[in-house]
Design a protein around this motif. Structure first.
Motif, PDB file in Angstrom:
ATOM      1  N   ILE A 198      11.217  17.718 -48.931  1.00  0.00           N
ATOM      2  CA  ILE A 198      11.443  17.809 -50.372  1.00  0.00           C
ATOM      3  C   ILE A 198      12.855  17.339 -50.714  1.00  0.00           C
ATOM      4  CG2 ILE A 198      11.658  19.419 -52.309  1.00  0.00           C
ATOM      5  CD1 ILE A 198       9.408  21.045 -51.104  1.00  0.00           C
ATOM      6  N   SER A 199      13.821  17.668 -49.875  1.00  0.00           N
ATOM      7  CA  SER A 199      15.201  17.222 -50.112  1.00  0.00           C
ATOM      8  C   SER A 199      15.289  15.700 -50.102  1.00  0.00           C
ATOM      9  CB  SER A 199      16.121  17.817 -49.050  1.00  0.00           C
ATOM     10  OG  SER A 199      17.446  17.407 -49.240  1.00  0.00           O
ATOM     11  N   VAL A 200      14.606  15.067 -49.143  1.00  0.00           N
ATOM     12  CA  VAL A 200      14.587  13.598 -49.090  1.00  0.00           C
ATOM     13  C   VAL A 200      13.926  13.031 -50.348  1.00  0.00           C
ATOM     14  CG1 VAL A 200      13.636  11.607 -47.863  1.00  0.00           C
ATOM     15  CG2 VAL A 200      14.630  13.510 -46.573  1.00  0.00           C
ATOM     16  N   TYR A 201      12.848  13.673 -50.771  1.00  0.00           N
ATOM     17  CA  TYR A 201      12.135  13.213 -51.964  1.00  0.00           C
ATOM     18  C   TYR A 201      13.008  13.349 -53.217  1.00  0.00           C
ATOM     19  CZ  TYR A 201       8.448  12.871 -55.500  1.00  0.00           C
ATOM     20  OH  TYR A 201       7.684  12.510 -56.585  1.00  0.00           O
ATOM     21  N   ILE A 202      13.799  14.410 -53.293  1.00  0.00           N
ATOM     22  CA  ILE A 202      14.701  14.587 -54.428  1.00  0.00           C
ATOM     23  C   ILE A 202      15.728  13.455 -54.475  1.00  0.00           C
ATOM     24  CG2 ILE A 202      16.543  16.050 -55.365  1.00  0.00           C
ATOM     25  CD1 ILE A 202      14.950  18.471 -54.511  1.00  0.00           C
ATOM     26  N   GLU A 203      16.242  13.072 -53.298  1.00  0.00           N
ATOM     27  CA  GLU A 203      17.193  11.956 -53.253  1.00  0.00           C
ATOM     28  C   GLU A 203      16.533  10.652 -53.702  1.00  0.00           C
ATOM     29  OE1 GLU A 203      18.792  11.796 -49.348  1.00  0.00           O
ATOM     30  OE2 GLU A 203      19.806  13.746 -49.483  1.00  0.00           O
ATOM     31  N   GLU A 204      15.274  10.447 -53.289  1.00  0.00           N
ATOM     32  CA  GLU A 204      14.554   9.248 -53.735  1.00  0.00           C
ATOM     33  C   GLU A 204      14.362   9.262 -55.249  1.00  0.00           C
ATOM     34  OE1 GLU A 204      10.905   9.188 -51.601  1.00  0.00           O
ATOM     35  OE2 GLU A 204      11.841   8.830 -49.644  1.00  0.00           O
ATOM     36  N   LEU A 205      14.013  10.431 -55.784  1.00  0.00           N
ATOM     37  CA  LEU A 205      13.831  10.526 -57.227  1.00  0.00           C
ATOM     38  C   LEU A 205      15.137  10.283 -57.970  1.00  0.00           C
ATOM     39  CD1 LEU A 205      11.408  13.547 -57.863  1.00  0.00           C
ATOM     40  CD2 LEU A 205      10.995  11.127 -58.282  1.00  0.00           C
ATOM     41  N   GLU A 206      16.239  10.743 -57.393  1.00  0.00           N
ATOM     42  CA  GLU A 206      17.539  10.537 -58.036  1.00  0.00           C
ATOM     43  C   GLU A 206      17.842   9.048 -58.172  1.00  0.00           C
ATOM     44  OE1 GLU A 206      22.174  12.048 -57.595  1.00  0.00           O
ATOM     45  OE2 GLU A 206      20.757  12.314 -55.944  1.00  0.00           O
ATOM     46  N   GLN A 207      17.584   8.289 -57.088  1.00  0.00           N
ATOM     47  CA  GLN A 207      17.798   6.842 -57.152  1.00  0.00           C
ATOM     48  C   GLN A 207      16.838   6.190 -58.143  1.00  0.00           C
ATOM     49  OE1 GLN A 207      20.336   5.311 -55.666  1.00  0.00           O
ATOM     50  NE2 GLN A 207      20.957   7.344 -54.942  1.00  0.00           N
ATOM     51  N   GLN A 208      15.608   6.688 -58.187  1.00  0.00           N
ATOM     52  CA  GLN A 208      14.622   6.126 -59.112  1.00  0.00           C
ATOM     53  C   GLN A 208      14.996   6.412 -60.557  1.00  0.00           C
ATOM     54  OE1 GLN A 208      10.649   7.003 -57.885  1.00  0.00           O
ATOM     55  NE2 GLN A 208       9.704   6.132 -59.705  1.00  0.00           N
ATOM     56  N   ASN A 214      12.104   5.846 -66.709  1.00  0.00           N
ATOM     57  CA  ASN A 214      10.979   5.743 -67.633  1.00  0.00           C
ATOM     58  C   ASN A 214      10.168   7.031 -67.619  1.00  0.00           C
ATOM     59  OD1 ASN A 214       9.352   5.563 -65.245  1.00  0.00           O
ATOM     60  ND2 ASN A 214       9.800   3.366 -65.182  1.00  0.00           N
ATOM     61  N   LYS A 215       9.109   7.067 -68.416  1.00  0.00           N
ATOM     62  CA  LYS A 215       8.297   8.277 -68.520  1.00  0.00           C
ATOM     63  C   LYS A 215       7.594   8.613 -67.210  1.00  0.00           C
ATOM     64  CE  LYS A 215       7.461   8.092 -73.499  1.00  0.00           C
ATOM     65  NZ  LYS A 215       6.437   8.030 -74.584  1.00  0.00           N
ATOM     66  N   GLY A 216       7.225   7.583 -66.442  1.00  0.00           N
ATOM     67  CA  GLY A 216       6.596   7.843 -65.150  1.00  0.00           C
ATOM     68  C   GLY A 216       7.525   8.575 -64.210  1.00  0.00           C
ATOM     69  N   THR A 217       8.788   8.185 -64.197  1.00  0.00           N
ATOM     70  CA  THR A 217       9.771   8.874 -63.359  1.00  0.00           C
ATOM     71  C   THR A 217       9.965  10.310 -63.810  1.00  0.00           C
ATOM     72  OG1 THR A 217      10.906   6.764 -63.025  1.00  0.00           O
ATOM     73  CG2 THR A 217      12.112   8.760 -62.462  1.00  0.00           C
ATOM     74  N   LEU A 218      10.025  10.521 -65.113  1.00  0.00           N
ATOM     75  CA  LEU A 218      10.171  11.882 -65.627  1.00  0.00           C
ATOM     76  C   LEU A 218       8.974  12.736 -65.246  1.00  0.00           C
ATOM     77  CD1 LEU A 218      11.724  13.934 -67.324  1.00  0.00           C
ATOM     78  CD2 LEU A 218      10.568  13.035 -69.351  1.00  0.00           C
ATOM     79  N   THR A 219       7.778  12.162 -65.260  1.00  0.00           N
ATOM     80  CA  THR A 219       6.583  12.911 -64.854  1.00  0.00           C
ATOM     81  C   THR A 219       6.683  13.348 -63.401  1.00  0.00           C
ATOM     82  OG1 THR A 219       5.213  11.702 -66.448  1.00  0.00           O
ATOM     83  CG2 THR A 219       4.076  12.783 -64.627  1.00  0.00           C
ATOM     84  N   TYR A 289      18.128  12.253 -66.015  1.00  0.00           N
ATOM     85  CA  TYR A 289      17.213  11.347 -66.710  1.00  0.00           C
ATOM     86  C   TYR A 289      17.596  11.226 -68.185  1.00  0.00           C
ATOM     87  CZ  TYR A 289      12.998   9.759 -69.094  1.00  0.00           C
ATOM     88  OH  TYR A 289      12.119   9.084 -69.916  1.00  0.00           O
ATOM     89  N   MET A 290      17.806  12.374 -68.835  1.00  0.00           N
ATOM     90  CA  MET A 290      18.164  12.345 -70.248  1.00  0.00           C
ATOM     91  C   MET A 290      19.493  11.631 -70.458  1.00  0.00           C
ATOM     92  SD  MET A 290      15.539  13.754 -71.477  1.00  0.00           S
ATOM     93  CE  MET A 290      16.072  13.808 -73.177  1.00  0.00           C
ATOM     94  N   SER A 291      20.446  11.868 -69.559  1.00  0.00           N
ATOM     95  CA  SER A 291      21.750  11.212 -69.682  1.00  0.00           C
ATOM     96  C   SER A 291      21.634   9.704 -69.470  1.00  0.00           C
ATOM     97  CB  SER A 291      22.720  11.814 -68.659  1.00  0.00           C
ATOM     98  OG  SER A 291      23.957  11.148 -68.677  1.00  0.00           O
ATOM     99  N   THR A 292      20.823   9.297 -68.471  1.00  0.00           N
ATOM    100  CA  THR A 292      20.655   7.868 -68.200  1.00  0.00           C
ATOM    101  C   THR A 292      19.976   7.169 -69.360  1.00  0.00           C
ATOM    102  OG1 THR A 292      20.459   8.368 -65.833  1.00  0.00           O
ATOM    103  CG2 THR A 292      19.739   6.196 -66.565  1.00  0.00           C
ATOM    104  N   VAL A 293      18.922   7.798 -69.896  1.00  0.00           N
ATOM    105  CA  VAL A 293      18.231   7.217 -71.050  1.00  0.00           C
ATOM    106  C   VAL A 293      19.177   7.111 -72.237  1.00  0.00           C
ATOM    107  CG1 VAL A 293      16.389   7.607 -72.729  1.00  0.00           C
ATOM    108  CG2 VAL A 293      15.939   7.935 -70.302  1.00  0.00           C
ATOM    109  N   SER A 294      19.985   8.168 -72.441  1.00  0.00           N
ATOM    110  CA  SER A 294      20.932   8.153 -73.551  1.00  0.00           C
ATOM    111  C   SER A 294      21.983   7.056 -73.363  1.00  0.00           C
ATOM    112  CB  SER A 294      21.613   9.515 -73.665  1.00  0.00           C
ATOM    113  OG  SER A 294      22.575   9.520 -74.683  1.00  0.00           O
ATOM    114  N   ASN A 295      22.473   6.893 -72.118  1.00  0.00           N
ATOM    115  CA  ASN A 295      23.461   5.844 -71.864  1.00  0.00           C
ATOM    116  C   ASN A 295      22.877   4.457 -72.100  1.00  0.00           C
ATOM    117  OD1 ASN A 295      25.445   7.688 -71.204  1.00  0.00           O
ATOM    118  ND2 ASN A 295      25.032   7.605 -69.006  1.00  0.00           N
TER     119      ASN A 295
END
Length: 376
Positions: A198-208, A214-219, A289-295
């Motif tokens: 799960i920790s590895v997956y969280i790091e992958e999600l962070e890069q994504q 996008n909405k898919g990443t947020l899902t 995600y919200m910060s990146t979208v806002s930026n």
């Protein structure tokens, strides 16, 4: 376990009949045909076999009261087997009902002469669906046996079986309750690789999130948060289970064994800390995600602002000369001093375009000096 299967299990939990008789043994429609495995061992003896029928299994157990037995039954599909379990092991119908309704939280109950009924959950991370698969494992301890019941054929207990086969350690010398501890310990140990995945997956999600917010990443992030909530609902009761075992009388848990249960309790506490850390990281992914979208929105608005700033004065000039005030009155021939004399200059059009180009270059230079282009 696929999302479809998990949804089916969720619907099955919600669809449990209200008002049925307590202790009713309702076999799930998807239950597997039971398989019967037996390990019989002592310090000098070891026997292992898969038996074809429950009757042969019990015959082997009764014929060797001098050794300890690990009775492993996988699958619940046969009602007569369940009824014989109630009689042969002195179980309560409510306990077996909890076994069949196989989404119970980890717990421990003491019953009938210092025997134990334990429920724990085996975990596995599905790399394909990025979800947690969990299977209930139910344990009953007796004077010289441990009875384990599970719905699936596969589990995470093979390392323990290998230790028993090899005779390594002290497991063959300890009482049956130590085997129950060893099973719980292996189940808890397998939580740590799950947490690492799960920790590895969280790091992958962070890069994504940083690359493609996008909405898919947020899902995916929100799905992960749901999985961590489920994991927390498992790890906290697992800690409480170990705590209850530590508090039990020495006739149930001998004093010389409590040090092992205390070690398992420490593992459960570490797991809770990891789960809480991962939940915070998942929550921070939503904020990221919200910060990146806002930026990104700010960058878009910045570009649009620059474009608008460039074309606003140009639009003003074009609009001004688009009024087309005539300098000469066509009826009287009178010439108006303050009308637009530039309209009749021979080079008025290219001069105006040149001035507009100069104005654009001046604005771009001004924006550059202000540092507006540095973040592009």
């Amino acid at each position: 376990m696929s999302k479809r299967n998990r949804q089916h299990r969720h619907n099955k939990i919600l669809a449990r009949k209200a008002g049925i008789k307590p202790g009713s043994l309702l076999i799930p429609s998807e239950a597997f045909t039971p398989r019967f495995f037996l390990m019989s061992f002592s310090e000098d003896v070891f026997e292992e076999e898969e038996l074809p029928t429950y009757q042969e299994l019990m015959q082997r157990v009764r014929s060797r009261p001098d050794v300890r037995h690990w009775i492993d039954i996988r699958g619940y599909a046969e009602q007569p087997v369940l009824e014989m379990l109630l009689q042969d092991f002195g179980l309560h119908a409510l306990q077996l009902e909890d076994v069949l309704n196989d989404y119970q939280r980890p717990k421990v109950e003491e019953f009938g002469g210092n025997r134990l009924f334990l429920i724990t959950r085996m975990l596995r991370w599905s790399p394909e669906f990025r979800t947690l698969d969990d299977i209930q494992l139910s344990l009953f301890t007796g004077p010289n046996y441990v009875l384990s019941l599970q719905s699936d054929y596969g589990d995470c207990l093979n390392p323990l079986r290998e230790r028993i086969r090899a005779g390594k350690g002290i497991i063959r010398q300890r009482p049956a309750v130590y085997i129950a501890y060893a099973i719980l310990d292996v189940v808890l140990d397998y939580y740590f690789p799950v947490m690492a995945d799960i920790s590895v997956y969280i790091e992958e999600l962070e890069q994504q999130v940083l690359r493609e917010p996008n909405k898919g990443t947020l899902t995916l992030v929100l799905d992960l948060k749901n999985e961590l909530v489920k994991l927390r609902r498992i790890t906290w009761p697992a800690r409480d289970l170990m705590n209850e075992l530590l508090r039990m009388d020495e006739n149930t848990i001998p004093a010389n064994l409590k040090v092992y249960f205390r070690d398992a309790y420490d593992h459960a506490v570490q797991l809770i800390d990891l789960v809480d850390n991962h939940r915070e990281m998942a929550s921070s992914l939503v904020e990221l995600y919200m910060s990146t979208v806002s930026n990104r929105m700010n960058e878009i608005m910045k570009v649009l602002t620059i474009i608008s700033s460039i074309f606003i004065p140009l639009s003003f000039i074009v609009g001004l000369y688009g009024m087309n005030f005539s300098r000469e009155n066509p009826e009287t021939g009178q010439v108006y001093r303050y009308s637009m004399p530039e309209l009749y200059e021979p080079y008025a059009y290219p001069i105006l375009l040149g001035l507009m180009a100069i104005l654009i270059l001046f604005q771009l230079y001004f924006f550059y000096r202000k540092g507006w282009f540095r973040s592009f």
